[in-house]
Scaffold this motif. Structure first.
Motif, PDB file in Angstrom:
ATOM      1  N   LEU A  40       0.831  -1.209   0.000  1.00 27.31           N
ATOM      2  CA  LEU A  40       0.000   0.000   0.000  1.00 27.31           C
ATOM      3  C   LEU A  40       0.867   1.263   0.000  1.00 27.31           C
ATOM      4  CD1 LEU A  40      -2.893  -0.998   2.419  1.00 27.31           C
ATOM      5  CD2 LEU A  40      -3.036  -0.643  -0.046  1.00 27.31           C
ATOM      6  N   GLU A  41       1.964   1.240   0.738  1.00 29.95           N
ATOM      7  CA  GLU A  41       2.873   2.389   0.735  1.00 29.95           C
ATOM      8  C   GLU A  41       3.449   2.615  -0.660  1.00 29.95           C
ATOM      9  OE1 GLU A  41       5.638   1.274   3.793  1.00 29.95           O
ATOM     10  OE2 GLU A  41       4.553   2.401   5.341  1.00 29.95           O
ATOM     11  N   GLU A  42       3.839   1.521  -1.340  1.00 32.15           N
ATOM     12  CA  GLU A  42       4.370   1.642  -2.698  1.00 32.15           C
ATOM     13  C   GLU A  42       3.311   2.193  -3.650  1.00 32.15           C
ATOM     14  OE1 GLU A  42       5.766  -2.286  -3.597  1.00 32.15           O
ATOM     15  OE2 GLU A  42       7.580  -2.073  -2.367  1.00 32.15           O
ATOM     16  N   LYS A  43       2.083   1.702  -3.525  1.00 34.52           N
ATOM     17  CA  LYS A  43       0.994   2.194  -4.377  1.00 34.52           C
ATOM     18  C   LYS A  43       0.716   3.671  -4.089  1.00 34.52           C
ATOM     19  CE  LYS A  43      -1.382  -2.168  -5.274  1.00 34.52           C
ATOM     20  NZ  LYS A  43      -2.592  -2.959  -5.094  1.00 34.52           N
ATOM     21  N   CYS A  44       0.732   4.054  -2.825  1.00 38.99           N
ATOM     22  CA  CYS A  44       0.520   5.464  -2.455  1.00 38.99           C
ATOM     23  C   CYS A  44       1.622   6.340  -3.040  1.00 38.99           C
ATOM     24  CB  CYS A  44       0.467   5.627  -0.937  1.00 38.99           C
ATOM     25  SG  CYS A  44      -1.071   5.083  -0.206  1.00 38.99           S
ATOM     26  N   HIS A  45       2.855   5.867  -2.963  1.00 38.69           N
ATOM     27  CA  HIS A  45       3.971   6.618  -3.507  1.00 38.69           C
ATOM     28  C   HIS A  45       3.810   6.790  -5.030  1.00 38.69           C
ATOM     29  CE1 HIS A  45       8.005   8.201  -3.971  1.00 38.69           C
ATOM     30  NE2 HIS A  45       8.215   7.304  -4.916  1.00 38.69           N
ATOM     31  N   THR A  46       3.424   5.711  -5.703  1.00 41.33           N
ATOM     32  CA  THR A  46       3.203   5.764  -7.155  1.00 41.33           C
ATOM     33  C   THR A  46       2.082   6.742  -7.484  1.00 41.33           C
ATOM     34  OG1 THR A  46       3.943   3.470  -7.408  1.00 41.33           O
ATOM     35  CG2 THR A  46       2.607   4.383  -9.183  1.00 41.33           C
ATOM     36  N   LEU A  47       0.978   6.648  -6.736  1.00 37.72           N
ATOM     37  CA  LEU A  47      -0.152   7.553  -6.978  1.00 37.72           C
ATOM     38  C   LEU A  47       0.236   9.006  -6.705  1.00 37.72           C
ATOM     39  CD1 LEU A  47      -3.190   5.566  -5.524  1.00 37.72           C
ATOM     40  CD2 LEU A  47      -2.796   6.199  -7.908  1.00 37.72           C
ATOM     41  N   LEU A  48       0.980   9.220  -5.645  1.00 38.44           N
ATOM     42  CA  LEU A  48       1.417  10.579  -5.318  1.00 38.44           C
ATOM     43  C   LEU A  48       2.307  11.139  -6.428  1.00 38.44           C
ATOM     44  CD1 LEU A  48       1.330  12.811  -3.218  1.00 38.44           C
ATOM     45  CD2 LEU A  48       3.319  11.780  -2.131  1.00 38.44           C
ATOM     46  N   THR A  49       3.198  10.304  -6.959  1.00 33.15           N
ATOM     47  CA  THR A  49       4.052  10.718  -8.073  1.00 33.15           C
ATOM     48  C   THR A  49       3.193  11.072  -9.283  1.00 33.15           C
ATOM     49  OG1 THR A  49       5.832   9.289  -7.274  1.00 33.15           O
ATOM     50  CG2 THR A  49       5.954  10.010  -9.570  1.00 33.15           C
ATOM     51  N   GLU A  50       2.195  10.244  -9.588  1.00 33.39           N
ATOM     52  CA  GLU A  50       1.308  10.506 -10.721  1.00 33.39           C
ATOM     53  C   GLU A  50       0.488  11.775 -10.500  1.00 33.39           C
ATOM     54  OE1 GLU A  50      -1.036   7.018 -11.458  1.00 33.39           O
ATOM     55  OE2 GLU A  50       0.706   5.808 -11.982  1.00 33.39           O
ATOM     56  N   LYS A  69      -0.508  17.407 -11.667  1.00 35.09           N
ATOM     57  CA  LYS A  69      -0.625  18.800 -11.217  1.00 35.09           C
ATOM     58  C   LYS A  69       0.318  19.697 -12.006  1.00 35.09           C
ATOM     59  CE  LYS A  69      -0.754  21.902  -7.291  1.00 35.09           C
ATOM     60  NZ  LYS A  69      -0.722  23.001  -8.187  1.00 35.09           N
ATOM     61  N   ARG A  70       1.553  19.235 -12.221  1.00 32.52           N
ATOM     62  CA  ARG A  70       2.494  20.024 -13.032  1.00 32.52           C
ATOM     63  C   ARG A  70       1.955  20.202 -14.448  1.00 32.52           C
ATOM     64  NH1 ARG A  70       6.176  17.049 -10.144  1.00 32.52           N
ATOM     65  NH2 ARG A  70       6.401  15.515 -11.799  1.00 32.52           N
ATOM     66  N   THR A  71       1.404  19.125 -14.996  1.00 36.02           N
ATOM     67  CA  THR A  71       0.818  19.205 -16.339  1.00 36.02           C
ATOM     68  C   THR A  71      -0.336  20.198 -16.349  1.00 36.02           C
ATOM     69  OG1 THR A  71       1.439  16.916 -16.813  1.00 36.02           O
ATOM     70  CG2 THR A  71      -0.306  17.864 -18.162  1.00 36.02           C
ATOM     71  N   ASP A  80      -0.824  22.749 -14.312  1.00 41.16           N
ATOM     72  CA  ASP A  80      -0.262  24.095 -14.180  1.00 41.16           C
ATOM     73  C   ASP A  80       0.318  24.582 -15.510  1.00 41.16           C
ATOM     74  OD1 ASP A  80      -0.989  24.170 -11.515  1.00 41.16           O
ATOM     75  OD2 ASP A  80       0.998  23.625 -10.769  1.00 41.16           O
ATOM     76  N   ASN A  81       1.009  23.690 -16.209  1.00 46.70           N
ATOM     77  CA  ASN A  81       1.559  24.042 -17.524  1.00 46.70           C
ATOM     78  C   ASN A  81       0.448  24.371 -18.505  1.00 46.70           C
ATOM     79  OD1 ASN A  81       4.178  23.682 -16.634  1.00 46.70           O
ATOM     80  ND2 ASN A  81       4.361  21.606 -17.429  1.00 46.70           N
ATOM     81  N   LEU A  82      -0.622  23.577 -18.482  1.00 50.10           N
ATOM     82  CA  LEU A  82      -1.753  23.838 -19.377  1.00 50.10           C
ATOM     83  C   LEU A  82      -2.412  25.175 -19.064  1.00 50.10           C
ATOM     84  CD1 LEU A  82      -3.407  20.305 -19.626  1.00 50.10           C
ATOM     85  CD2 LEU A  82      -2.247  21.564 -21.446  1.00 50.10           C
ATOM     86  N   LYS A  83      -2.495  25.522 -17.776  1.00 45.59           N
ATOM     87  CA  LYS A  83      -3.064  26.826 -17.413  1.00 45.59           C
ATOM     88  C   LYS A  83      -2.181  27.951 -17.940  1.00 45.59           C
ATOM     89  CE  LYS A  83      -3.648  26.364 -12.953  1.00 45.59           C
ATOM     90  NZ  LYS A  83      -4.053  26.513 -11.553  1.00 45.59           N
ATOM     91  N   ASP A  84      -0.857  27.776 -17.837  1.00 49.73           N
ATOM     92  CA  ASP A  84       0.068  28.787 -18.360  1.00 49.73           C
ATOM     93  C   ASP A  84      -0.086  28.935 -19.873  1.00 49.73           C
ATOM     94  OD1 ASP A  84       1.030  29.184 -15.806  1.00 49.73           O
ATOM     95  OD2 ASP A  84       2.852  27.992 -16.095  1.00 49.73           O
ATOM     96  N   VAL A  85      -0.151  27.802 -20.567  1.00 46.56           N
ATOM     97  CA  VAL A  85      -0.320  27.825 -22.022  1.00 46.56           C
ATOM     98  C   VAL A  85      -1.652  28.486 -22.375  1.00 46.56           C
ATOM     99  CG1 VAL A  85      -0.714  26.345 -24.040  1.00 46.56           C
ATOM    100  CG2 VAL A  85       1.177  25.855 -22.495  1.00 46.56           C
ATOM    101  N   ASN A  86      -2.693  28.174 -21.627  1.00 47.80           N
ATOM    102  CA  ASN A  86      -4.005  28.771 -21.866  1.00 47.80           C
ATOM    103  C   ASN A  86      -3.945  30.287 -21.703  1.00 47.80           C
ATOM    104  OD1 ASN A  86      -6.804  28.663 -22.417  1.00 47.80           O
ATOM    105  ND2 ASN A  86      -7.252  28.792 -20.239  1.00 47.80           N
TER     106      ASN A  86
END
Length: 124
Positions: A33-43, A48-50, A52-58
């Motif tokens: 579960l910790e590994e899955k949480c870490h993977t989900l958090l990374t995703e 979120k970065r994507t 934010d980038n889309l908002k900047d492009v918009n």
């Protein structure tokens, strides 16, 4: 039970083994579960970065659209001015063509008289 008490310890050993197995299974589940949480958090962070980038492009696209709209309005105004200039030039051209025809007609009228009087016409 025998003298060393081995008979009575056998059920305790089995219970301890079961507890150990359950504890190990619990630890494995927690680790998974910790590994899955870490993977989900990374995703999620990547998403979120994507976002934010889309908002900047918009925002940049909106600015470009505003600038292009202003440029289009300016071009339409210039086109209107140019059409007005073309119309004025066409009118002037028509007037010059008419004056040229009038002058040509006068010249044709005067030419026979000038020829009779031996007048030399020099080109201007």
């Amino acid at each position: 039970m025998d003298e060393t008490g081995k008979e009575s310890q056998a059920p305790n050993n089995k219970s301890k083994e079961k507890l150990d197995a359950l504890h190990q299974e619990k630890q494995n589940t927690i680790t998974e579960l910790e590994e899955k949480c870490h993977t989900l958090l990374t995703e999620v962070n990547g998403a979120k970065r994507t976002w934010d980038n889309l908002k900047d492009v918009n925002s940049l696209l909106r600015l470009n659209i505003e600038e292009l709209s202003a440029n289009l309005a300016e071009l339409k105004e210039k086109e209107k001015e140019n059409k007005e200039k073309i119309t004025k030039l066409e009118v002037m051209n028509d007037e010059l063509v008419l004056r040229n025809r009038t002058m040509q007609a006068r010249l044709e009228e005067l030419e026979p008289r000038l020829m009779k009087e031996d007048v030399i016409i020099s080109p201007i």
